[in-house]
Design a protein around this motif. Structure first.
Motif, PDB file in Angstrom:
ATOM      1  N   VAL A   1       0.797  -1.291   0.018  1.00 43.86           N
ATOM      2  CA  VAL A   1      -0.014   0.079  -0.056  1.00 43.86           C
ATOM      3  C   VAL A   1       0.808   1.283  -0.044  1.00 43.86           C
ATOM      4  O   VAL A   1       0.481   2.031  -0.855  1.00 43.86           O
ATOM      5  CB  VAL A   1      -1.272   0.168   1.265  1.00 43.86           C
ATOM      6  N   PHE A   2       1.846   1.087   0.764  1.00 48.74           N
ATOM      7  CA  PHE A   2       2.887   2.256   0.896  1.00 48.74           C
ATOM      8  C   PHE A   2       3.575   2.671  -0.795  1.00 48.74           C
ATOM      9  O   PHE A   2       3.495   3.754  -1.002  1.00 48.74           O
ATOM     10  CB  PHE A   2       3.895   2.172   1.996  1.00 48.74           C
ATOM     11  N   ALA A   3       4.078   1.357  -1.178  1.00 49.02           N
ATOM     12  CA  ALA A   3       4.743   1.745  -2.412  1.00 49.02           C
ATOM     13  C   ALA A   3       3.630   2.144  -3.353  1.00 49.02           C
ATOM     14  O   ALA A   3       4.018   3.131  -4.166  1.00 49.02           O
ATOM     15  CB  ALA A   3       5.270   0.170  -2.850  1.00 49.02           C
ATOM     16  N   TRP A   4       2.298   1.692  -3.419  1.00 47.52           N
ATOM     17  CA  TRP A   4       1.379   2.271  -4.344  1.00 47.52           C
ATOM     18  C   TRP A   4       0.966   3.704  -4.010  1.00 47.52           C
ATOM     19  O   TRP A   4       0.962   4.617  -5.136  1.00 47.52           O
ATOM     20  CB  TRP A   4       0.186   1.283  -4.303  1.00 47.52           C
ATOM     21  N   MET A   5       0.877   3.845  -2.822  1.00 47.88           N
ATOM     22  CA  MET A   5       0.631   5.272  -2.542  1.00 47.88           C
ATOM     23  C   MET A   5       1.706   6.229  -2.971  1.00 47.88           C
ATOM     24  O   MET A   5       1.412   7.451  -3.328  1.00 47.88           O
ATOM     25  CB  MET A   5       0.278   5.365  -0.856  1.00 47.88           C
ATOM     26  N   LEU A   6       2.669   5.803  -2.616  1.00 45.45           N
ATOM     27  CA  LEU A   6       4.280   6.766  -2.957  1.00 45.45           C
ATOM     28  C   LEU A   6       4.189   7.133  -4.444  1.00 45.45           C
ATOM     29  O   LEU A   6       4.602   8.081  -4.961  1.00 45.45           O
ATOM     30  CB  LEU A   6       5.489   6.151  -2.675  1.00 45.45           C
ATOM     31  N   LEU A   7       3.835   6.007  -5.168  1.00 46.37           N
ATOM     32  CA  LEU A   7       3.767   6.004  -6.535  1.00 46.37           C
ATOM     33  C   LEU A   7       2.932   7.280  -7.401  1.00 46.37           C
ATOM     34  O   LEU A   7       3.273   8.035  -8.047  1.00 46.37           O
ATOM     35  CB  LEU A   7       3.597   4.740  -7.230  1.00 46.37           C
TER      36      LEU A   7
ATOM     37  N   ILE B   1       3.331  10.774  -9.212  1.00 44.46           N
ATOM     38  CA  ILE B   1       2.836  11.150 -10.195  1.00 44.46           C
ATOM     39  C   ILE B   1       2.021  12.540  -9.888  1.00 44.46           C
ATOM     40  O   ILE B   1       2.046  13.397 -11.015  1.00 44.46           O
ATOM     41  CB  ILE B   1       1.922   9.895 -10.892  1.00 44.46           C
ATOM     42  N   VAL B   2       1.055  12.659  -8.924  1.00 44.25           N
ATOM     43  CA  VAL B   2      -0.028  13.684  -8.835  1.00 44.25           C
ATOM     44  C   VAL B   2       0.868  14.801  -8.641  1.00 44.25           C
ATOM     45  O   VAL B   2       0.534  15.937  -9.010  1.00 44.25           O
ATOM     46  CB  VAL B   2      -0.747  13.358  -7.793  1.00 44.25           C
ATOM     47  N   PHE B   3       1.945  14.905  -7.368  1.00 45.29           N
ATOM     48  CA  PHE B   3       2.478  16.100  -6.920  1.00 45.29           C
ATOM     49  C   PHE B   3       3.946  16.373  -7.552  1.00 45.29           C
ATOM     50  O   PHE B   3       4.393  17.527  -7.394  1.00 45.29           O
ATOM     51  CB  PHE B   3       2.661  15.814  -5.430  1.00 45.29           C
ATOM     52  N   VAL B   4       4.573  15.513  -8.126  1.00 44.01           N
ATOM     53  CA  VAL B   4       5.888  15.990  -8.449  1.00 44.01           C
ATOM     54  C   VAL B   4       6.189  15.417 -10.155  1.00 44.01           C
ATOM     55  O   VAL B   4       7.393  15.148 -10.243  1.00 44.01           O
ATOM     56  CB  VAL B   4       7.153  15.277  -7.559  1.00 44.01           C
ATOM     57  N   ASP B   5       5.083  15.016 -10.610  1.00 49.11           N
ATOM     58  CA  ASP B   5       5.200  14.551 -12.157  1.00 49.11           C
ATOM     59  C   ASP B   5       6.108  13.566 -12.348  1.00 49.11           C
ATOM     60  O   ASP B   5       6.929  13.732 -13.356  1.00 49.11           O
ATOM     61  CB  ASP B   5       5.278  16.208 -12.892  1.00 49.11           C
ATOM     62  N   PHE B   6       5.896  12.416 -11.445  1.00 50.63           N
ATOM     63  CA  PHE B   6       6.932  11.603 -11.731  1.00 50.63           C
ATOM     64  C   PHE B   6       6.837  10.822 -13.017  1.00 50.63           C
ATOM     65  O   PHE B   6       7.596  10.125 -13.346  1.00 50.63           O
ATOM     66  CB  PHE B   6       6.469  10.474 -10.350  1.00 50.63           C
TER      67      PHE B   6
ATOM     68  N   TYR C   1      -7.096  14.177  -4.800  1.00 53.49           N
ATOM     69  CA  TYR C   1      -7.885  13.376  -3.705  1.00 53.49           C
ATOM     70  C   TYR C   1      -7.609  11.849  -3.535  1.00 53.49           C
ATOM     71  O   TYR C   1      -8.373  11.058  -2.871  1.00 53.49           O
ATOM     72  CB  TYR C   1      -9.431  13.601  -4.203  1.00 53.49           C
ATOM     73  N   TRP C   2      -7.040  11.489  -4.759  1.00 59.54           N
ATOM     74  CA  TRP C   2      -6.636   9.960  -4.512  1.00 59.54           C
ATOM     75  C   TRP C   2      -6.032   9.727  -3.199  1.00 59.54           C
ATOM     76  O   TRP C   2      -6.018   8.706  -2.927  1.00 59.54           O
ATOM     77  CB  TRP C   2      -5.578   9.745  -5.735  1.00 59.54           C
TER      78      TRP C   2
ATOM     79  N   ALA D   1       4.780  15.456   2.757  1.00 55.00           N
ATOM     80  CA  ALA D   1       6.287  16.031   2.176  1.00 55.00           C
ATOM     81  C   ALA D   1       6.524  15.950   0.724  1.00 55.00           C
ATOM     82  O   ALA D   1       6.883  16.847   0.187  1.00 55.00           O
ATOM     83  CB  ALA D   1       7.195  15.004   2.900  1.00 55.00           C
ATOM     84  N   ILE D   2       5.896  14.808  -0.021  1.00 55.96           N
ATOM     85  CA  ILE D   2       6.057  14.829  -1.433  1.00 55.96           C
ATOM     86  C   ILE D   2       5.328  16.162  -1.921  1.00 55.96           C
ATOM     87  O   ILE D   2       5.846  16.715  -2.827  1.00 55.96           O
ATOM     88  CB  ILE D   2       5.528  13.552  -1.983  1.00 55.96           C
ATOM     89  N   SER D   3       4.013  16.295  -1.471  1.00 56.06           N
ATOM     90  CA  SER D   3       3.351  17.255  -2.186  1.00 56.06           C
ATOM     91  C   SER D   3       3.917  18.636  -1.834  1.00 56.06           C
ATOM     92  O   SER D   3       3.868  19.581  -2.854  1.00 56.06           O
ATOM     93  CB  SER D   3       1.799  17.412  -1.871  1.00 56.06           C
ATOM     94  N   VAL D   4       4.369  19.041  -0.608  1.00 58.28           N
ATOM     95  CA  VAL D   4       5.192  20.275  -0.506  1.00 58.28           C
ATOM     96  C   VAL D   4       6.336  20.431  -1.389  1.00 58.28           C
ATOM     97  O   VAL D   4       6.625  21.605  -1.941  1.00 58.28           O
ATOM     98  CB  VAL D   4       5.221  20.582   0.893  1.00 58.28           C
TER      99      VAL D   4
END
Lengths: 542, 82
Positions: A210-216, A220-225, A245-246, A272-275
């Motif tokens: 879940v954490f890996a999926w969430m970080l992925l 994508i959403v916040f740092v244009d991965f 909202y995901w 942290a990722i989104s900021v």
């Protein structure tokens, strides 16, 4: 901070070690300074107060857990961070002192308010989390925000008209720090409430997944991965799909499945990722105006509130459920350990509860235990008793009278004797069920019957003996009578009188013993015939 | 019974309430047995005091049985005093 060993049996108070205490104090100060530096270096736009000031959360957690002496550590850490940041700009020392004082005071005030409000620092329920956000965050952070902004104003960095904007910005950063980091420190520092169950491998596997999926997805959403992943100049996924909202989905998942510790970590990682993305002007929030920070702030606050509220509520429910299960297990053990057979019937007259002793006592067949049926069960019980009709009658009588409580004896086909007691359970005067309990009194009954038999044997012996003695006694009396008619010396006549009196007295005693035996055997016949009263009384007194 | 009373120097009297019925439905032999036992005990345990003639009275009257709490036809009372 200290970490407790979960396997330690009794938490003996550790001896005060001054060196260790100073090291801890220094650690708190250095971590504060380090966090502060890290945030300013990597997580805030150049020259602006950070919206993501985790150091305030660290300060509150340190003072909450360690006590007042860490207020000074926070002050030292903040001073160090400020001086380091201003080495190049040669800002006046007094403004650094003021800002550090504001931060330390906010942490002290937050901890004081929480301590006064019966705050449980293991976040046992949602109330504790709400208190932390409201008192330690929203309220206490005004202290650091106003003092800090006043410092900026005095230093001349801002003009008077910008004061409240600056204070609000400062406040938002500090509140988010408290909301994000304080729960994490509190939860990961405390050992989970007993009983501690070591998480299974399945739990870890799911958590990692879940954490890996969430970080992925957060990447994508916040740092244009996805740009980097697919090496495309434009966003690979359309903006209509890459929505913030995901994150609620993943945080809710973690809250439901992995608990509050994991939730606090998940929320902090997403924040942290989104900021980081928002700072670089990329990702979801960069599309909003106002450089996206206000929008980011509200999103992160909502995410944390929803996730932690869900996690703390579920954790409290889980604990309550475990406590109930333990109570129920204890009750079941007691219920089955008792020597009485007990069956509880509910208001629709179905068996709600019964214990093993009841089943064994009445030799219930397995099919009646698997599929309980009141009618068949009752028939089975009647078939086990020596007198089925009597048992059916007694049961019917107990049903007619709700106050029926007198114990009754049931004789069984195999010779056992059971004592049955029924207790009607009432609610507002209405019978809502009955508790039938059966005690095996066979031994008691046998002992009672043996005692009765012994008593009867004794009485019979006495009666027989009296009867046997009475016959020769009549002979003695008859001969005394005859002897009295004969010619006797006065001295002989006196002696014969004594013999007669003694014989009559002895015969009366024998007759009384016979009467007593008759009474005990229930064979004493009492007549009921017309009797002339006066004549009888005169006869007695004459 | 008069003879044993006389032997102990006790005056044995009978007091018969005139309102009593002349006939009773009862077991005469058992009633006699009970009364004889009562009187025998009264005579036997009579306290001897100097200067007065000890007396035992059998008093038969209408009454209420306290123990059974219901009316009965006859009440028996033996009083013994010195």
């Amino acid at each position: 901070m200290t970490s407790r060993n979960p396997s330690a049996a009794a938490p003996a108070p550790p001896a005060f070690n001054p060196t260790l205490a100073w090291l801890k104090w220094l650690g708190v100060a250095l971590v504060y300074a380090g966090l502060s530096w890290l945030i300013h270096r990597y997580f805030s736009p150049q020259g602006q107060a950070s919206i993501f000031f985790l150091a305030s959360g660290w300060a509150l957690a340190a003072v909450l857990l360690g006590g007042r002496r860490y207020v000074a550590a926070v002050f030292a850490g903040a001073l160090l961070a400020n001086v380091m940041a201003h080495v190049a700009t040669s800002a006046p020392l007094w403004s650094d002192l003021l800002r550090a004082g504001g931060s330390a005071l906010a942490a002290g005030a937050g901890a004081w308010l929480l301590k006064r409000s019966k705050f449980d620092d293991s976040l046992a329920s949602i109330n504790d989390f709400v208190r932390l956000v409201a008192l330690g965050g929203a309220l206490a952070c005004w202290v650091s925000a106003t003092i800090g902004s006043a410092g900026l104003l005095l230093k001349g960095s801002i003009v008077a008209a910008q004061f409240w904007t600056s204070a609000l910005n400062w406040w938002m950063g500090d509140v988010l720090g408290v909301v994000l980091l304080t729960p994490l420190v509190l939860l990961w520092r405390a050992t989970p409430a007993a009983p501690y169950v070591r998480p299974s491998a399945k739990y870890f596997f799911e958590a990692v997944l879940v954490f890996a999926w969430m970080l992925l997805v957060a990447g994508i959403v916040f740092v244009d991965f996805d740009h980097w992943l697919f090496q495309t100049p434009q966003a690979y996924l359309p903006a209509s799909v890459t929505k913030a909202y995901w994150m609620f989905f993943y945080v809710a998942w973690v809250a439901v499945r992995q608990g509050k510790r994991a939730t606090s970590l998940a929320v902090l990682l997403v924040a942290a990722i989104s900021v980081a993305g928002t700072n670089q002007g990329i990702g979801f929030f960069s599309q909003d105006g106002d450089s996206g920070f206000v929008s980011y702030w509200f999103f992160t606050l909502c995410l944390s509130l929803v996730g932690m509220a869900l996690a703390t509520t579920l954790a409290a429910n889980r604990l309550a459920l475990q406590a109930r299960e333990r109570t129920l297990a204890l009750f079941n053990a007691t219920f089955n350990a008792t020597n009485e057979g007990i069956v509880v019937m509910n208001d629709t007259d179905n068996s709600a509860l019964w214990n093993q002793r009841f089943v064994a006592m009445w030799n219930f067949p397995q099919r009646l235990i698997d599929q309980p049926n009141t009618q068949l069960g009752r028939l089975h019980m009647q078939s086990q008793s020596a007198d089925p009709e009597a048992l059916a009658r007694a049961t019917a009588a107990a049903y007619r009278d709700p106050d029926h409580a007198a114990p009754e004896l049931i004789r069984m086909k195999d010779g056992r004797v059971l004592r049955r007691t029924v207790q009607a359970q009432k609610l507002n005067g209405q019978v809502v069920g009955r508790v039938w309990s059966y005690a095996d009194v066979t031994e008691l009954k046998q002992a009672e019957e043996a005692a009765h038999a012994a008593s009867r044997a004794k009485s019979e012996f006495l009666a027989n003996m009296s009867h046997e003695i009475r016959t020769p006694m009549n002979g003695v009396l008859g001969m005394v009578d005859v002897l009295q008619q004969s010619d006797l010396q006065p001295e002989q006549r006196r002696m014969l009188g004594v013999i007669q009196d003694s014989s009559v007295a002895l015969l009366e005693i024998l007759n009384d013993i016979l009467d007593y035996s008759k009474i005990e055997a229930g064979k004493l016949a009492v007549e009921r015939i017309p009797t002339p009263l006066a004549q009888l009384l005169q006869g007695v007194t004459s | 019974m008069q003879s044993s009373a006389h032997a102990k120097g006790v005056d044995l009297q009978l007091m018969l309430d005139p309102s009593l019925p002349p006939w009773l439905l009862t077991d005469p032999s058992r009633l006699r047995q009970v009364l004889l036992n009562l009187l025998g005990n009264a005579i036997k345990f009579n306290r001897q005091e100097t200067g007065r003639q000890p007396t035992v009275t059998l008093h038969a009257a209408h009454g209420t049985c306290q123990m059974a709490r219901r009316r009965c036809n006859c009440r028996w009372q033996t009083t013994a005093w010195a």
